[in-house]
Design an enzyme around this catalytic site. Structure first.
Site, PDB file in Angstrom:
ATOM      1  N   CYS A   1       3.581  -1.236 -12.148  1.00 30.93           N
ATOM      2  CA  CYS A   1       4.007   0.058 -12.996  1.00 30.93           C
ATOM      3  C   CYS A   1       5.175  -0.496 -13.832  1.00 30.93           C
ATOM      4  O   CYS A   1       6.078   0.485 -14.212  1.00 30.93           O
ATOM      5  CB  CYS A   1       4.388   1.223 -12.275  1.00 30.93           C
TER       6      CYS A   1
ATOM      7  N   SER B   1      -1.285   6.107  -2.408  1.00 26.61           N
ATOM      8  CA  SER B   1      -2.082   6.860  -3.405  1.00 26.61           C
ATOM      9  C   SER B   1      -3.350   5.977  -3.517  1.00 26.61           C
ATOM     10  O   SER B   1      -4.360   6.509  -3.614  1.00 26.61           O
ATOM     11  CB  SER B   1      -1.374   7.011  -4.420  1.00 26.61           C
ATOM     12  N   LYS B   2      -3.018   4.629  -3.731  1.00 24.09           N
ATOM     13  CA  LYS B   2      -4.134   3.950  -4.079  1.00 24.09           C
ATOM     14  C   LYS B   2      -5.041   3.600  -2.872  1.00 24.09           C
ATOM     15  O   LYS B   2      -6.423   3.530  -2.817  1.00 24.09           O
ATOM     16  CB  LYS B   2      -3.936   2.716  -4.748  1.00 24.09           C
TER      17      LYS B   2
ATOM     18  N   ALA C   1       0.695  -1.249  -0.056  1.00 26.85           N
ATOM     19  CA  ALA C   1       0.099  -0.005  -0.056  1.00 26.85           C
ATOM     20  C   ALA C   1       0.815   1.428   0.016  1.00 26.85           C
ATOM     21  O   ALA C   1       0.282   2.451  -0.613  1.00 26.85           O
ATOM     22  CB  ALA C   1      -0.929  -0.010   1.313  1.00 26.85           C
ATOM     23  N   ALA C   2       2.000   1.214   0.453  1.00 27.41           N
ATOM     24  CA  ALA C   2       2.865   2.545   0.691  1.00 27.41           C
ATOM     25  C   ALA C   2       3.109   3.153  -0.635  1.00 27.41           C
ATOM     26  O   ALA C   2       3.516   2.274  -1.601  1.00 27.41           O
ATOM     27  CB  ALA C   2       4.024   2.538   1.609  1.00 27.41           C
TER      28      ALA C   2
HETATM   29  N1  SAM Z   1       0.192   1.050  -4.014  1.00 30.85           N
HETATM   30  C1  SAM Z   1       1.071   2.019  -3.617  1.00 30.85           C
HETATM   31  C2  SAM Z   1       0.662   3.409  -3.958  1.00 30.85           C
HETATM   32  O1  SAM Z   1      -0.335   3.270  -4.800  1.00 30.85           O
HETATM   33  O2  SAM Z   1       0.923   4.515  -3.225  1.00 30.85           O
HETATM   34  C3  SAM Z   1       2.468   1.863  -4.361  1.00 30.85           C
HETATM   35  C4  SAM Z   1       2.957   0.405  -4.000  1.00 30.85           C
HETATM   36  S1  SAM Z   1       4.546   0.020  -4.615  1.00 30.85           S
HETATM   37  C5  SAM Z   1       4.250  -0.506  -6.295  1.00 30.85           C
HETATM   38  C6  SAM Z   1       4.735  -1.513  -3.818  1.00 30.85           C
HETATM   39  C7  SAM Z   1       5.019  -1.652  -2.665  1.00 30.85           C
HETATM   40  O3  SAM Z   1       5.174  -3.136  -2.171  1.00 30.85           O
HETATM   41  C8  SAM Z   1       5.999  -0.925  -1.939  1.00 30.85           C
HETATM   42  O4  SAM Z   1       5.961   0.062  -1.220  1.00 30.85           O
HETATM   43  C9  SAM Z   1       7.091  -2.118  -1.221  1.00 30.85           C
HETATM   44  O5  SAM Z   1       7.793  -1.606  -0.053  1.00 30.85           O
HETATM   45  C10 SAM Z   1       6.079  -3.057  -0.941  1.00 30.85           C
HETATM   46  N2  SAM Z   1       6.375  -4.439  -0.846  1.00 30.85           N
HETATM   47  C11 SAM Z   1       7.585  -4.965  -1.267  1.00 30.85           C
HETATM   48  N3  SAM Z   1       7.422  -6.367  -0.895  1.00 30.85           N
HETATM   49  C12 SAM Z   1       6.378  -6.621  -0.380  1.00 30.85           C
HETATM   50  C13 SAM Z   1       5.899  -7.759   0.121  1.00 30.85           C
HETATM   51  N4  SAM Z   1       6.350  -8.975  -0.034  1.00 30.85           N
HETATM   52  N5  SAM Z   1       4.540  -7.649   0.868  1.00 30.85           N
HETATM   53  C14 SAM Z   1       4.230  -6.556   0.839  1.00 30.85           C
HETATM   54  N6  SAM Z   1       4.673  -5.276   0.272  1.00 30.85           N
HETATM   55  C15 SAM Z   1       5.624  -5.455  -0.395  1.00 30.85           C
END
Ligand code: SAM
Length: 479
Positions: free
Chosen positions: A248, A131-132, A127-128
């Site tokens: 993305c 935005s979504k 989620a971080a």
């Molecule tokens: N959805 C977010 C937004 O719209 O703001 C962007 C998400 S970003 C594409 C992918 C996120 O997945 C990153 O914040 C990353 O730290 C997290 N991530 C990486 N490995 C993960 C895992 N095994 N489980 C959950 N989250 C993970």
């Protein structure tokens, strides 16, 4: 044109093997080198689209609607403002009325728009910075429970800050590898967004160095993680539920092949829900299978991939797990509940709040309705919103009470002007033009949106902004 955009030959060679026939590689490279248009999303938890459009008109902000998201706009500010005031320091941003979000990144939550208003339980698995999550929260409009998960410790803090700024009240935050959800929260969610960690090939217009470490080997490595996450997401989805998978990035290794993996693992239990009619002209980016493969030159955006699946029937999961350990919250005692409700009615005219009052030691929390069914399935980093802390004379309200529930107030509200708002965010008290006889706490608003709490004092309002939110930079105006 950004001449410093780094696009390795090996990446271009790879793209040539899968770029659709109707698109040209030259257009793709040119699009990658063009700077990205800025887009924002209106946070309808705080401001209506009509009010946003009015604000833009008054302030010479030029906007153009994003065709797939009725709260999304491309935005151009006057040159002098753009040069002197970062968008993050504007009043609309500080008040949580807008979120700066790339237009194509609005597509994955949008792909859930047909079901989200009826969802009780929604999971945003990666989620971080949020935005979504905040887009989903606005679509849910305070109903149901939104579980937002993030694996990275530093990014979970940013996620929490964004959720607070945007006034989201129905969110439970967790901090796990997303691969645990299928076992610990088996068939719990009506909808799941997996906006997966990826190689970010579509982000090169924003970050000229995005392809610095590009290699097929790393695509394959990330795809392994994505496969684990999509399987976990599918287990966590209720029968009849909807799963959206997005990245993305552009490579089929992290997109179509991950989707195919899901389809193979759960044959007979899953079907693709095509996205070709998600918005007018969506067919320009739709693959034969019904996925959206958004190349940067199609809509002049970042690259994105979005797939939507329906879970047709329940599956078997022999690895289900039960969390150990006690749940640290208890329902708030009736006396405290009625004292608190009486106080917010008397001070702010708030007659009722949605959700369940819960207590942990001296803290008073508001959980979203429906939380009880899933509250002890995993350990949450944060659950709902902290309303206040009890002390011998009552409850000391928290900042978040105002940002999330201040919109319900009908009394003791004070609309700050730009100078007062600047003082407020810089941690200063707010000077009043005329002395007041009002007493006690007051909800402060900016651009019509609640931004925090203060306390009436004769000639001023005493600032209650938490110290960690105080900023000493140039805010709101620059002249
Ligand atoms: N959805 C977010 C937004 O719209 O703001 C962007 C998400 S970003 C594409 C992918 C996120 O997945 C990153 O914040 C990353 O730290 C997290 N991530 C990486 N490995 C993960 C895992 N095994 N489980 C959950 N989250 C993970």
């Amino acid at each position: 044109m950004n001449p410093s955009t780094y696009i390795p030959e090996s990446f271009i060679d790879d793209v040539k093997t899968y770029i659709p026939k109707h698109l040209s590689i030259d257009d793709f490279i040119k699009a990658c080198q063009r700077p990205l248009r800025r887009s924002v999303r209106v946070n309808t938890l705080k401001m209506s689209v009509a009010d946003f459009e009015h604000y833009c008109n008054e302030n010479d902000w030029k906007i153009a609607p994003v065709p797939w998201c009725n709260t999304g706009f491309w935005l151009t500010r006057p040159d002098d403002e753009e040069q002197n005031l970062p968008i993050g320091n504007t009043e609309l941003h500080l008040s949580g009325c807008i979120y700066v979000q790339e237009a194509s990144s609005m597509l994955p939550p949008q792909a859930l728009s047909n079901v989200i208003s009826e969802c009780e339980y929604v999971l945003d698995m990666a989620a971080a910075p949020g935005s979504k999550t905040t887009q989903l929260a606005a679509m849910m409009n305070g109903c149901g429970v939104l579980v937002a998960n993030e694996f990275s410790s530093s990014r979970v803090k940013v996620l929490a800050a964004n959720i607070k700024r945007m006034g989201v009240s129905n969110c439970a935050l967790s901090h796990f590898n997303g691969n645990i959800f299928g076992n610990y929260m088996f068939e719990c969610f009506d909808s799941i967004l997996l906006d997966a960690p990826c190689s970010g090939e579509g982000t090169v217009r924003k970050d000229a160095d995005a392809l610095k470490n590009w290699s097929i080997e790393s695509n394959i490595e990330i795809a392994d993680v994505q496969k684990q996450l999509i399987i976990s997401a599918f287990y966590a989805l209720k029968p009849g539920g909807t799963l959206v998978y997005s990245t993305c990035t552009l490579t089929p290794l992290e997109n179509q092949e991950v989707c195919q993996y899901l389809l193979d693992q759960f044959a007979g239990h899953v079907e693709i829900e095509p996205l070709n009619s998600l918005f007018p002209n969506a067919e320009h980016a739709t693959t034969e299978q019904g996925f959206l493969h958004v190349w940067p030159q199609i809509y002049d955006s970042e690259g994105f991939f979005i797939a939507r699946f329906k879970k047709l029937s329940s599956v078997t999961n022999c690895e289900q797990q039960v969390k150990k350990g006690a749940f640290p919250f208890t329902p708030t005692a009736n006396k405290l509940q009625s004292d608190f409700n009486a106080y917010i009615k008397k001070q702010f005219g708030i007659k009722a709040i949605k959700g369940q009052l819960m207590t942990r030691d001296k803290e008073l929390w508001l959980f979203p309705e429906g939380m009880a069914q899933i509250e002890n399935k995993i350990k949450y980093a944060r659950l709902g919103i902290q309303l206040g802390t009890t002390h011998k004379n009552g409850v000391r309200l928290e900042h978040e009470f105002a940002t999330a529930l201040g919109k319900l107030a009908t009394a003791n509200i004070y609309a700050m002007n730009q100078q007062q708002a600047q003082d407020y965010f810089q941690g200063k008290d707010i000077r009043l033009a005329k002395p007041t006889t009002n007493l006690g706490e007051v909800v402060l608003t900016l651009c019509g949106a609640p931004v925090g709490l203060g306390k009436w004092q004769k000639n001023k309002i005493k600032n209650s902004l938490p110290r960690d939110l105080v900023s000493d930079s140039q805010l709101i105006t620059w002249v």
